[in-house]
Each structure stands twice: as C-alpha cells, then as structure tokens.
Design a protein around this motif. Structure first.
Motif, short mmCIF file in Angstrom:
data_model
loop_
_atom_site.label_atom_id
_atom_site.label_comp_id
_atom_site.label_asym_id
_atom_site.label_seq_id
_atom_site.Cartn_x
_atom_site.Cartn_y
_atom_site.Cartn_z
N ASP A 1 0.84 -1.13 -0.10
CA ASP A 1 -0.13 -0.08 -0.04
C ASP A 1 0.99 1.40 -0.11
N LYS A 2 1.96 1.11 0.77
CA LYS A 2 2.89 2.28 0.72
C LYS A 2 3.74 2.62 -0.46
N LEU A 3 3.95 1.48 -1.16
CA LEU A 3 4.56 1.47 -2.62
C LEU A 3 3.52 2.10 -3.42
N ALA A 4 2.24 1.56 -3.51
CA ALA A 4 1.22 2.22 -4.00
C ALA A 4 0.92 3.64 -4.20
N ARG A 5 0.81 3.89 -2.77
CA ARG A 5 0.71 5.48 -2.35
C ARG A 5 1.70 6.22 -3.06
N GLN A 6 3.04 5.79 -2.84
CA GLN A 6 4.22 6.48 -3.34
C GLN A 6 3.94 6.59 -4.85
N ARG A 7 3.70 5.53 -5.49
CA ARG A 7 3.46 5.50 -6.88
C ARG A 7 2.23 6.48 -7.49
N TYR A 8 1.45 6.62 -6.38
CA TYR A 8 0.21 7.57 -6.72
C TYR A 8 0.68 8.92 -6.58
N ASP A 9 1.30 9.28 -5.58
CA ASP A 9 1.89 10.61 -5.08
C ASP A 9 2.62 11.04 -6.37
#
Length: 523
Positions: free
Chosen positions: A65-73
């Motif tokens: 989820d952290k990686l997904a949020r970082q990618r989204y950000d």
C-alpha cells in the motif's frame, strides 16, 4: 498355621496386583496427559505460526500500500508538473496573443489619429479660406444685426416707461385703489407676525409635551423625530423578564417579581400605579431592576437624579412640573425613576436649604397615584426622607448587599460575559489560560465579601483589561488573583473613608461615634 499363611500370601498377591493395576492406570493417565499437552503445544505453535503469517501478510500489504501510495503521489506530482507546464505555456501563449492584439489596436489607433488630424487640418484650411473670402459679407451682417437690436431695445424701454407712467398716474389719482393697497399690506404684515408667533408657541408646546425634559438623563421613550427616523423601532421591542440579568436573594427576588407582575397587570387594566421606594447601598441593582420592570410591563422608563435639581434653585420647580407634564403625555405609561431622591426631599429640620425642601414638596401633588406614570424613588439614605414623602410611598424594598450565593452567581455571570464569551467568539484579542474556572469563581465569591454587584462587574471588566494589556492577550489565574486582591484592598479603603465620614457626621449631629453608621449610607 499353613492355611492362614496361604491366605495371607494370596491377599498380599492380590494387593500387589491392585498396586500394579493402579500404577498401570497412572501410567496410562500420564501418557494421556502427555498426549494432551503435545496437542496443546502443537495448537499453540500453529496459532503462533498463523499469527506470524498474519503479521507478515499485514506488513506485506502495508508495504504494498505504501508503494502504491508513493507511486500514486509520484504520478500526481508528475501530473501536477505537467499541468503547471501546460498552464505556463497557455499563459505565455495568451500573453503573446494579448501583446499582438494590443500592438494591432495601438497601430489602428495611431493610423486613425493621423487620418483624423489630416481631416481636421483640411477642414480648418477650407474654413479659413471661406472666411477670408466672405469677410466683408460677415461684417455687414453683424453691423445690421447690432443696429436692429439697438432699435428694438430703445423702443421697448420707451414703451415700458410710457406704460409705467400712465399706470402710476392712474393709481395715484384713484384714492380707492391706494386705500385698498395700504390695507392689504397691513393685513399681510399682521398675518406674517401672527403666524410667526403662533409657530413659536406651537413649537414650545410640542417641545414641552414631546421633547425630553432637561432633568431626564436617560429614557427609552421615542421622540417624534426618532419615530420618524426609525418607524419600526417600537414594533421591534419585545417584553422581557423583569429579573433577566438581575441577581438578588431568593426572598427579594420573589418580592420584586410580585411587584413586576402587579405592575404589568396594572397597565393592562389601566388602573392606578403604586409608587415604590427602593433603598440600600449603591450598586445593588436598583436602577437595573427599574429598567427591567418598565420593559417587562410594556412601559417606557425615564431616569433622573435628585442631585441635578439642587443646582437649579427656584427654577427646579418649573423643571419638575415640566417633567411631570411630559410623563403624563405617555400613552404606553412611563416609569419615572428618581435616583438619589433624598438630595432634594430631605427632612425639613435637617436640610441645609429650605428652598430645596419647599421646592420638593411643591412639585409633588397631594396624591402621587396616577394612571399614566409610575414613580420609583431610590436612595442610599432613606432615613433622610421627610415624613410627608414616606407617607406617600406605597411599598418600600430593601436592596441589600449580595451574600455568598448571590456573589457567586454574579461572579459567574460577569466572568462569562466579559471573559468567556470574548475568548470563545474570537472577535477580540483575548485568550484564557487553562485552569478550573468554576473553582476560581467560587473562591472569588468568598473573597469579595461586602462588595456590591457593581463592584463585582467592575472587577470582571478589570480582568478583561488586564488581558488586553498583556503582550500575548492571555488572561492567567495569577492576573485574576492580582486584580481581585486590588479590588478587595480598594473596597477596604472605601469602608475606612465611610467610617471616617460617619464619625465626623456623628460629631455634628450628637450621635455616638462608636455606634455603627446607618445602614445604606452612600459612599
């Protein structure tokens, strides 16, 4: 004994067999318990394994989820940068287009201005050439017009002189016309003089009946001018509770509430109002209750001070008569509150000026009962009233100093009004530090023994001023304690002055200076 020995041996053998069986069962129970323990240990291990797997799954999910949020950000940041770049390019394009349009408009304006100047120059040259060619004709036309105008003016003056002379000669020779003209002018002068005096008299009458008298310091009665300026002000006023914002003892509160109900019903039934004397120390709520009583009863109120009558001398009688005439013209009913009434209604034997005494009694009618206004007297020295005034009072109410319970209610009310509300509304530069407000109010109520409601109100205003004077605008508990200590010290100083004044007064009146001063004496 061989038979007995055999029996004993058999019994021993049986006992051994039973012991062996018991041990065997114990072994079996131990084995069963060991199996159960192994099962429990296996279950515990399995549970720990599942818990650890769950934690691993959660950590993996959080990491994903952290990686997904970082990618989204990162995508959003890239998108924002792309949008900003597009916006910058659009702004540059718009600025370029605006510059080109401005340059085009300026070029068009410049060409239009040049063409306009050429056209004006050509028209001016053509007009100058035409004027030079027609100069003689224009001068001849001007000369003919001037001669015509001069001839017309001379003939008009000659005709007007002839008509005025013939009319004046005919008027002078006809004595009837002369007499009628003189009589008309005389009547006109008399009419103008009469109208001027009548207007002045009417103005003085309206001012005496509708204007605010000079003795009235404050009134809720709306004058004619204010009614024209604010026609809905009277309609917007609503009846209020007579004790709203007034803190009194339970016994006094019940009594004044009965007075408020009786006064309201008196106004409804158009009966005669009762006159009240309110006495007690200053700052105990007499004036405030009088205002609330008038508003609660649907009446107007007017406040005057007896100390304003004394400097007027003999003119005070006329002023008081104007005041009572003005009070009788109220349609809604008027509550006339006379503060410091003892200033001009003292005993005849003890007053320093007989003029004030006779003036005071001359302005009051034999019966003070009226259906248009209600008289409320207030005094800090009720013992100074003449007996004739006391005999005309219907009810006397003692407003004493607040006790502990009333002081606590007053402290809480003024603390909420002057500190809490400004601090919570956020419209003013005032903040409040963290401490137990209820406990502090109870403590202040105990420390302010002997202080009036007005002094407690001034103390609350002092808290607010202390917060405004601070650098950060925060009212702390130490600042409150300091202001309370100052107020208590000032109150003690006032009481010392009061005792000194009472001792000096007792020397002149023959009283014993060791006796307490009369209750309710003004400071």
């Amino acid at each position: 004994h061989a038979k007995d020995a055999l029996s004993l041996a058999q019994m021993q053998e049986q006992t051994l067999q039973l012991e062996q069986q018991t041990k065997l069962k114990e072994y079996e129970a131990a084995i069963e318990q060991l199996k159960n323990e192994q099962i429990r240990v296996q279950a515990e291990e399995r549970r720990k394994t599942l818990s650890e797997e769950t934690k691993q799954h959660q950590a993996r999910a959080q990491y994903q989820d952290k990686l997904a949020r970082q990618r989204y950000d990162e995508q959003m940041r890239q998108q924002q940068l792309a949008n900003e770049e597009n916006l910058r390019k659009q702004e540059e394009s718009v600025q370029k287009q605006e510059a080109m349009r401005r340059a085009t408009v300026e070029r068009e304006m410049e060409l239009r201005h040049k063409n306009e100047m050429l056209r004006v120059e050509a028209e001016a040259r053509a007009r100058a050439k035409a004027e030079r060619e027609n100069a003689d004709i224009i001068r001849e036309q001007i000369r003919l017009k001037a001669a015509e105008h001069r001839q017309t003016v001379l003939e008009s003056l000659k005709t007007a002189g002839m008509l005025f002379g013939e009319g004046f000669r005919a008027f002078v020779t006809d004595w009837d016309k002369v007499t009628a003209t003189v009589a008309g002018l005389t009547l006109l002068a008399v009419g103008v003089y009469s109208a001027k005096n009548a207007t002045a008299v009417a103005g003085r009458y309206i001012e005496a009946r509708l204007g605010k008298p000079s003795l009235v310091r404050e009134t809720s009665r709306i004058t004619v001018l204010e009614a024209l300026k604010h026609p809905i002000k009277r309609l917007a006023s609503k009846a209020q509770d007579a004790l709203e914002g007034v803190v009194l003892s339970p016994q006094l509160e019940a009594r004044v509430r009965d007075i408020a109900i009786a006064t309201r019903n008196t106004k409804k039934n158009k009966s005669l109002y009762r006159n009240i004397l309110m006495y007690g120390p200053p700052g105990t709520g007499k004036t405030l209750f009088a205002k609330k009583l008038a508003v609660h009863s649907g009446m107007d109120y007017a406040i005057m001070t007896g100390g304003d009558v004394a400097p007027m001398g003999r003119e005070g009688v006329t002023a008081m008569h104007k005041l009572f005439d003005w009070a009788n013209t109220s349609r809604r009913g008027l509550l006339l509150f006379v503060d410091e009434a003892d200033a001009f209604l003292r005993k005849r034997a003890t007053t320093g000026s007989l003029i004030l005494t006779f003036m005071g009694f001359s302005v009051f009618p034999l019966s003070l009962h009226a259906s248009r206004f209600m008289l409320v007297l207030a005094s800090n020295q009720p013992e100074q009233f003449d007996w004739a005034i006391n005999d005309r009072i219907d009810e006397m109410v003692n407003f004493d100093l607040p006790q502990l319970e009333e002081r606590e209610r007053l402290v809480r009310m003024y603390f909420d009004r002057h500190v809490l509300k400004p601090a919570t509304e956020g419209k003013q530069r005032l903040k409040l530090a963290q401490f137990d407000y209820g406990k502090k109010c109870s403590e202040i109520a105990r420390l302010t023994e002997g202080m009036s409601g007005r002094e407690i109100s001034q103390l609350a205003v002092a808290w607010q001023a202390a917060a405004y004077a601070s650098e950060d605008g925060v009212l702390t508990e130490a600042m409150i304690d300091a202001r309370v200590a100052d107020a208590v010290q000032q109150h003690k100083q006032k009481m010392e002055w009061l005792k000194t004044e009472g001792a000096e007064a007792s020397k002149g009146t023959g009283r014993n200076p060791l006796l307490p001063f009369p209750k309710g004496t003004a400071v």
